[in-house]
Motif scaffolding. Structure first.
Motif, PDB file in Angstrom:
ATOM      1  N   THR A 176     -71.019  41.355 -39.575  1.00  0.00           N
ATOM      2  CA  THR A 176     -72.434  41.060 -39.782  1.00  0.00           C
ATOM      3  C   THR A 176     -73.244  41.051 -38.486  1.00  0.00           C
ATOM      4  O   THR A 176     -74.447  40.818 -38.518  1.00  0.00           O
ATOM      5  N   THR A 177     -72.610  41.298 -37.358  1.00  0.00           N
ATOM      6  CA  THR A 177     -73.316  41.257 -36.076  1.00  0.00           C
ATOM      7  C   THR A 177     -73.834  42.641 -35.692  1.00  0.00           C
ATOM      8  O   THR A 177     -73.439  43.651 -36.275  1.00  0.00           O
ATOM      9  N   GLY A 178     -74.716  42.667 -34.691  1.00  0.00           N
ATOM     10  CA  GLY A 178     -75.245  43.936 -34.215  1.00  0.00           C
ATOM     11  C   GLY A 178     -76.603  43.749 -33.594  1.00  0.00           C
ATOM     12  O   GLY A 178     -76.986  42.647 -33.205  1.00  0.00           O
ATOM     13  N   THR A 179     -77.374  44.829 -33.520  1.00  0.00           N
ATOM     14  CA  THR A 179     -78.713  44.748 -32.950  1.00  0.00           C
ATOM     15  C   THR A 179     -79.666  44.118 -33.961  1.00  0.00           C
ATOM     16  O   THR A 179     -79.437  44.166 -35.170  1.00  0.00           O
ATOM     17  N   GLY A 180     -80.731  43.540 -33.452  1.00  0.00           N
ATOM     18  CA  GLY A 180     -81.674  42.879 -34.344  1.00  0.00           C
ATOM     19  C   GLY A 180     -81.241  41.459 -34.660  1.00  0.00           C
ATOM     20  O   GLY A 180     -80.179  40.999 -34.235  1.00  0.00           O
ATOM     21  N   THR A 181     -82.057  40.771 -35.425  1.00  0.00           N
ATOM     22  CA  THR A 181     -81.806  39.368 -35.754  1.00  0.00           C
ATOM     23  C   THR A 181     -80.813  39.250 -36.903  1.00  0.00           C
ATOM     24  O   THR A 181     -81.041  39.795 -37.993  1.00  0.00           O
ATOM     25  N   ARG A 182     -79.721  38.556 -36.664  1.00  0.00           N
ATOM     26  CA  ARG A 182     -78.743  38.308 -37.723  1.00  0.00           C
ATOM     27  C   ARG A 182     -79.248  37.190 -38.619  1.00  0.00           C
ATOM     28  O   ARG A 182     -79.619  36.119 -38.150  1.00  0.00           O
ATOM     29  N   GLY A 183     -79.291  37.447 -39.911  1.00  0.00           N
ATOM     30  CA  GLY A 183     -79.785  36.453 -40.858  1.00  0.00           C
ATOM     31  C   GLY A 183     -78.687  35.895 -41.738  1.00  0.00           C
ATOM     32  O   GLY A 183     -77.580  36.430 -41.802  1.00  0.00           O
ATOM     33  N   GLU A 184     -78.998  34.816 -42.415  1.00  0.00           N
ATOM     34  CA  GLU A 184     -78.064  34.186 -43.340  1.00  0.00           C
ATOM     35  C   GLU A 184     -78.301  34.690 -44.759  1.00  0.00           C
ATOM     36  O   GLU A 184     -79.303  35.347 -45.051  1.00  0.00           O
ATOM     37  N   VAL A 185     -77.380  34.359 -45.651  1.00  0.00           N
ATOM     38  CA  VAL A 185     -77.474  34.743 -47.055  1.00  0.00           C
ATOM     39  C   VAL A 185     -77.689  33.490 -47.885  1.00  0.00           C
ATOM     40  O   VAL A 185     -76.907  32.533 -47.783  1.00  0.00           O
ATOM     41  N   SER A 186     -78.741  33.482 -48.681  1.00  0.00           N
ATOM     42  CA  SER A 186     -78.983  32.356 -49.578  1.00  0.00           C
ATOM     43  C   SER A 186     -78.569  32.732 -50.991  1.00  0.00           C
ATOM     44  O   SER A 186     -78.858  33.824 -51.467  1.00  0.00           O
ATOM     45  N   GLY A 187     -77.864  31.813 -51.649  1.00  0.00           N
ATOM     46  CA  GLY A 187     -77.422  32.064 -53.017  1.00  0.00           C
ATOM     47  C   GLY A 187     -76.071  32.740 -53.079  1.00  0.00           C
ATOM     48  O   GLY A 187     -75.488  33.114 -52.056  1.00  0.00           O
ATOM     49  N   GLY A 188     -75.587  32.890 -54.278  1.00  0.00           N
ATOM     50  CA  GLY A 188     -74.302  33.551 -54.486  1.00  0.00           C
ATOM     51  C   GLY A 188     -73.185  32.572 -54.764  1.00  0.00           C
ATOM     52  O   GLY A 188     -73.040  31.578 -54.055  1.00  0.00           O
ATOM     53  N   LYS A 189     -72.406  32.875 -55.802  1.00  0.00           N
ATOM     54  CA  LYS A 189     -71.252  32.065 -56.171  1.00  0.00           C
ATOM     55  C   LYS A 189     -70.400  32.873 -57.145  1.00  0.00           C
ATOM     56  O   LYS A 189     -70.868  33.874 -57.700  1.00  0.00           O
ATOM     57  N   PRO A 190     -69.148  32.484 -57.358  1.00  0.00           N
ATOM     58  CA  PRO A 190     -68.301  33.224 -58.294  1.00  0.00           C
ATOM     59  C   PRO A 190     -68.876  33.223 -59.712  1.00  0.00           C
ATOM     60  O   PRO A 190     -69.342  32.189 -60.200  1.00  0.00           O
TER      61      PRO A 190
END
Length: 300
Positions: A76-90
């Motif tokens: 998930t890393t690289g150039t630009g701003t790394r963001g988080e993920v909201s939501g998601g579940k099994p």
């Protein structure tokens, strides 16, 4: 893949000549996509691949979280701003076949992320902020699937998951189809063709699963049509988007007049994922926008 020097040079070169750009512009005009771009406006291969990587981050996180995991930090890393993920579940899958193909698609999407990051090398963008909660509620409200005071959880049950997957997979197919004419390097064009084919397989599986659900409950056909209508309403392409049919007519394979898949430019894809027909640089599934050069949606 070839050596690192070859990859670096191929990715970073723009790859377009005036003649190629003119030919591309003529193709875009013929499809009703607007005037031909000038050579300086044509996106580079790196820009196209990073645009695809942004989309693959979204799909990978959607499916991986539905099946009980997520992208590891090192992807998930690289150039630009790394963001988080909201939501998601099994998802509490009831049908073992749906559960198994969800797991297979999750694996494919993770491989797509890995491949694109490897091809881009140090030019790869990081995962942007991704919404897997409020965005789906906004999309469901726009489609009329729920009321203005209701929420939509794509992970609540199997049917909701299929509706959400339908939104993504059809868009993924048109994204790769629309981007193909812009890719100059044949190695990457070949790779994009392979990814397009995989996304098309995914879309076909999801469309068939929803059709089977519609055979049991005809209201499903209406819901899928509403999702298709919303995509048509915001993408500035026209009425190309097609639903799965109804109880009397099967339409599992959405094709144009030549029997092929239709495409959307990156700008038109952004209208869908930003959930707006307006010119924008963020919103919907990407609350802070994408990383890379292609970040603005089309407008009137």
């Amino acid at each position: 893949m070839a050596g690192n020097d070859f990859i670096s040079n191929a990715v970073h070169r723009s790859g377009e000549t005036a003649q190629d750009t003119q030919r591309l512009g003529e193709m875009v005009d013929a499809a009703g996509g607007g005037p031909a771009p000038s050579p300086s406006e044509a996106p580079s291969d790196a820009s196209i691949l990073n645009f695809a990587l942004n989309l693959e981050y979204l799909e990978a996180e959607f499916y991986l979280r539905a099946t009980g995991s997520a992208l590891p930090d090192e992807l998930t890393t690289g150039t630009g701003t790394r963001g988080e993920v909201s939501g998601g579940k099994p998802v509490p899958f009831q049908n073992p076949v749906v559960r198994k193909f969800a797991q297979e698609i999750a694996s494919d999407e993770k491989q797509h992320v890995t491949f694109l990051r490897g091809a881009l090398g140090s030019a790869a963008v990081s995962r942007p902020a991704i919404s897997l909660d409020q965005s789906f509620t906004a999309a469901a409200r726009a489609a009329g699937l729920i009321g203005e005071a209701d929420t939509f959880d794509p992970y609540e049950n199997e049917l909701n998951f299929l509706f959400a997957a339908y939104l993504f997979e059809d868009v993924g197919v048109t994204a790769f189809k629309g981007a193909a004419p812009f890719i100059a390097n044949k190695t990457y064009l070949d790779a994009a063709a392979g990814l397009l084919a995989t996304e098309a397989y995914h879309a076909g599986i999801v469309r068939l699963s929803l059709y089977n659900q519609g055979v049991i409950d005809e209201a499903v056909f209406g819901a899928v049509q509403k999702i298709s209508d919303v995509r048509n309403a915001v993408d500035h392409v026209g009425d190309d988007d097609q639903s799965i049919g109804d109880a009397d007519t099967l339409n599992l394979i959405p094709t144009d007049g030549n029997g092929g898949a239709f495409g959307r430019t990156p700008q038109h894809i952004l209208n869908i994922v930003y959930l707006t027909p307006e010119r924008a640089t963020q919103g919907g599934f990407y609350p802070a926008g994408l990383n890379g050069d292609l970040v603005e949606s089309a407008g009137d």
